[in-house]
Design a protein around this motif. Structure first.
Motif, mmCIF file in Angstrom:
data_model
loop_
_atom_site.group_PDB
_atom_site.id
_atom_site.type_symbol
_atom_site.label_atom_id
_atom_site.label_comp_id
_atom_site.label_asym_id
_atom_site.label_seq_id
_atom_site.Cartn_x
_atom_site.Cartn_y
_atom_site.Cartn_z
ATOM 1 N N PRO A 24 0.623 -1.394 -0.215
ATOM 2 C CA PRO A 24 0.146 -0.205 0.025
ATOM 3 C C PRO A 24 1.148 1.600 -0.116
ATOM 4 N N LEU A 25 0.205 2.069 -0.891
ATOM 5 C CA LEU A 25 1.009 3.290 -0.978
ATOM 6 C C LEU A 25 0.265 4.140 -0.578
ATOM 7 N N ASP A 26 0.088 5.469 -0.617
ATOM 8 C CA ASP A 26 -0.445 6.941 -0.662
ATOM 9 C C ASP A 26 0.492 7.752 -1.377
ATOM 10 N N VAL A 27 -0.815 8.560 -1.889
ATOM 11 C CA VAL A 27 -0.890 9.029 -3.088
ATOM 12 C C VAL A 27 -0.752 10.581 -2.644
ATOM 13 N N ALA A 39 -1.382 12.373 -13.750
ATOM 14 C CA ALA A 39 0.436 12.255 -13.205
ATOM 15 C C ALA A 39 -0.173 11.533 -11.905
ATOM 16 N N VAL A 40 0.073 10.681 -11.555
ATOM 17 C CA VAL A 40 -0.478 10.317 -10.003
ATOM 18 C C VAL A 40 1.165 9.941 -9.541
ATOM 19 N N THR A 41 1.265 10.376 -8.356
ATOM 20 C CA THR A 41 2.162 10.772 -7.683
ATOM 21 C C THR A 41 2.375 10.054 -6.431
ATOM 22 N N LEU A 42 3.205 9.171 -6.333
ATOM 23 C CA LEU A 42 2.645 8.116 -4.256
ATOM 24 C C LEU A 42 4.224 8.058 -3.940
ATOM 25 N N HIS A 43 3.962 8.447 -2.458
ATOM 26 C CA HIS A 43 5.007 8.198 -1.480
ATOM 27 C C HIS A 43 5.556 6.806 -1.448
ATOM 28 N N VAL A 44 6.889 6.469 -1.672
ATOM 29 C CA VAL A 44 7.336 5.173 -1.255
ATOM 30 C C VAL A 44 8.346 5.265 -0.416
ATOM 31 N N SER A 76 3.815 1.707 -16.935
ATOM 32 C CA SER A 76 5.315 2.015 -16.070
ATOM 33 C C SER A 76 5.466 3.030 -15.232
ATOM 34 N N ILE A 77 6.771 3.051 -14.528
ATOM 35 C CA ILE A 77 7.087 4.065 -13.790
ATOM 36 C C ILE A 77 7.504 5.229 -14.597
ATOM 37 N N CYS A 78 6.510 6.602 -14.444
ATOM 38 C CA CYS A 78 7.753 7.121 -15.032
ATOM 39 C C CYS A 78 8.158 7.980 -13.856
ATOM 40 N N PRO A 79 9.590 8.658 -13.501
ATOM 41 C CA PRO A 79 9.624 9.641 -11.996
ATOM 42 C C PRO A 79 9.199 10.614 -12.728
ATOM 43 N N PRO A 80 9.602 11.927 -11.732
ATOM 44 C CA PRO A 80 8.881 12.993 -11.437
ATOM 45 C C PRO A 80 10.306 13.696 -11.687
ATOM 46 N N ALA A 86 11.224 9.574 -6.480
ATOM 47 C CA ALA A 86 9.225 9.032 -6.535
ATOM 48 C C ALA A 86 9.252 8.387 -7.076
ATOM 49 N N LEU A 87 7.342 7.957 -6.502
ATOM 50 C CA LEU A 87 6.780 6.729 -7.718
ATOM 51 C C LEU A 87 5.818 7.422 -8.451
ATOM 52 N N ARG A 88 5.976 7.659 -10.449
ATOM 53 C CA ARG A 88 4.857 8.858 -10.355
ATOM 54 C C ARG A 88 4.665 7.534 -11.640
ATOM 55 N N LEU A 89 3.250 7.146 -12.275
ATOM 56 C CA LEU A 89 2.838 6.771 -12.889
ATOM 57 C C LEU A 89 1.375 7.975 -13.802
ATOM 58 N N VAL A 90 1.796 7.862 -15.509
ATOM 59 C CA VAL A 90 0.669 8.580 -15.863
ATOM 60 C C VAL A 90 -0.482 7.278 -16.593
ATOM 61 N N ILE A 91 -1.371 8.014 -15.755
ATOM 62 C CA ILE A 91 -2.759 6.927 -16.045
ATOM 63 C C ILE A 91 -3.664 7.726 -17.421
ATOM 64 N N LYS A 92 -4.303 6.943 -18.004
ATOM 65 C CA LYS A 92 -4.952 7.427 -18.867
ATOM 66 C C LYS A 92 -6.420 6.867 -19.075
#
Length: 376
Positions: A24-27, A39-44, A76-80, A86-92
């Protein structure tokens, strides 16, 4: 996703990643790139930094539970660019009721998502001083943008040509980040956009159209991408674009070992269970054994099981999978004994199949006993 050779420009962390388990990761941020994409960034957290260590090109599976159902989607992981840890996901946004619709309309900071550990073999070949030619279609840009940045920063002698095919300029997500990267590597990075559905009049240029065979050839000439021992190719996008580009590269003599590709969607055709060769075995004659994370799991294949994955999930819900369409490669395994038959294995190439790999979401048994190794 096709298999990369052991030596990579973007080396993976030592040791194979675990294929099971959810984290579980927090947005922390949801940024709208256009009306249909976020673009959704999550805290690791510190305790999971090693779990989510990855090289550019890898992806994660998001598990979303809603109204008694479970949705899985691979991203795919697309870091800022300024916070690469950081973990970032681009979601369509996709069809109604999917995770993409939820992410683009309801997901907000403070929410929590369940993610798998990063996996995948999509990466650039290790070739110092090479010309890396990257062709993206739509959201296929998300693995290629960090791959381009990493290559430029790691190898001062390489150059990168990145082509992004999109419907309109509004669909060119990450364009601002690519512009900043271009400013940083002015002499070594070329970025070219192909607008397939935007009428720009006489100023549209030769690439303001859908990329067919001749269009891909003109693009390769425009970026001076001549197949040879010092030119690599990475393709990511819808099946039509990737298939066309692969055919053109094969026809122009590109070394297959220097062409990497990944699909992010299929044509929407529902998975079809392939017919096994010969007479179908009777009920109860099929057994499948799976080796995963060093553990052995067994299951019986019932007559109404569409594919081997369904038989395994009945007793072992932690089996890895996401798209069920043969695209993401999450359920890739090696057949170490017995035989299977499968179609629509888009994530595998000829080398994978020759080495005995299959996608369990597409495979059906041809022999009474089958052993699959997910750790291979």
């Amino acid at each position: 996703m096709n298999t990369a050779p052991p030596a990579l420009l973007d080396e993976a962390p030592a040791g194979p990643p675990r294929r099971t388990g959810w984290h579980p990761l927090d947005v922390t941020e949801v940024r709208h790139l256009n009306p249909d994409t976020v673009a959704v960034t999550l805290h690791v957290p510190t305790g999971l930094r090693d779990v989510f260590a990855h090289h550019p090109g890898r992806h994660v599976v998001v598990r979303h539970r809603r109204a008694g159902t479970e949705l899985r989607r691979s991203y795919s992981i697309c870091p800022p660019p300024h916070t690469p840890t950081a973990l970032r996901l681009v979601i369509k946004r996709g069809g109604p009721g999917g995770f993409g619709e939820y992410a683009t309309t309801r997901l907000a900071p403070g929410a929590r998502l369940e993610l798998s550990a990063p996996t995948g073999t999509f990466a650039l070949p290790h070739l110092p001083g090479a010309h890396h030619v990257l062709l993206a279609g739509g959201t296929g840009i998300t693995p290629l943008a960090p791959m381009a940045a990493h290559a430029l920063r790691r190898d001062p002698d390489c150059r990168v040509s990145l082509v992004h095919s999109v419907r309109t300029s509004a669909d060119a997500v990450l364009a601002d980040e690519l512009a900043a990267l271009k400013d940083e590597f002015l002499d070594r990075l070329t970025v070219l956009y192909v607008l397939t559905r935007e009428d720009r009049g006489s100023g549209g240029g030769p690439f303001a159209r859908r990329l067919d065979d001749s269009g891909v050839r003109r693009l390769l000439a425009a970026v001076d991408a001549r197949p040879g021992p010092d030119t690599t190719f990475a393709l990511c996008g819808p099946p039509g674009l990737v298939t066309t580009a692969r055919h053109v590269l094969a026809d122009t003599g590109a070394d297959p070992s220097l062409v990497r590709w990944e699909l992010f969607t299929t044509d929407g055709t529902p998975p079809r269970a392939p017919e096994p060769a010969g007479q179908a075995p009777r009920a109860g004659e099929h057994r499948v054994t799976a080796l995963l994370d060093g553990r052995r799991r067994a299951a019986t294949v019932l007559p109404d099981d569409p594919v081997l994955l369904d038989a395994l999930l009945r007793s072992h819900p932690d089996m890895p999978y996401a798209c069920r369409e043969g695209v993401c490669g999450s359920c890739r395994a090696k057949v170490v004994s017995g035989q299977v038959t499968a179609d629509g294995q888009h994530a595998l190439d000829e080398r994978d199949r020759a080495a005995g790999y299959t996608l369990v979401c597409r495979a059906r048994p041809r022999t009474p006993e089958i052993t699959l190794d997910f750790d291979a």
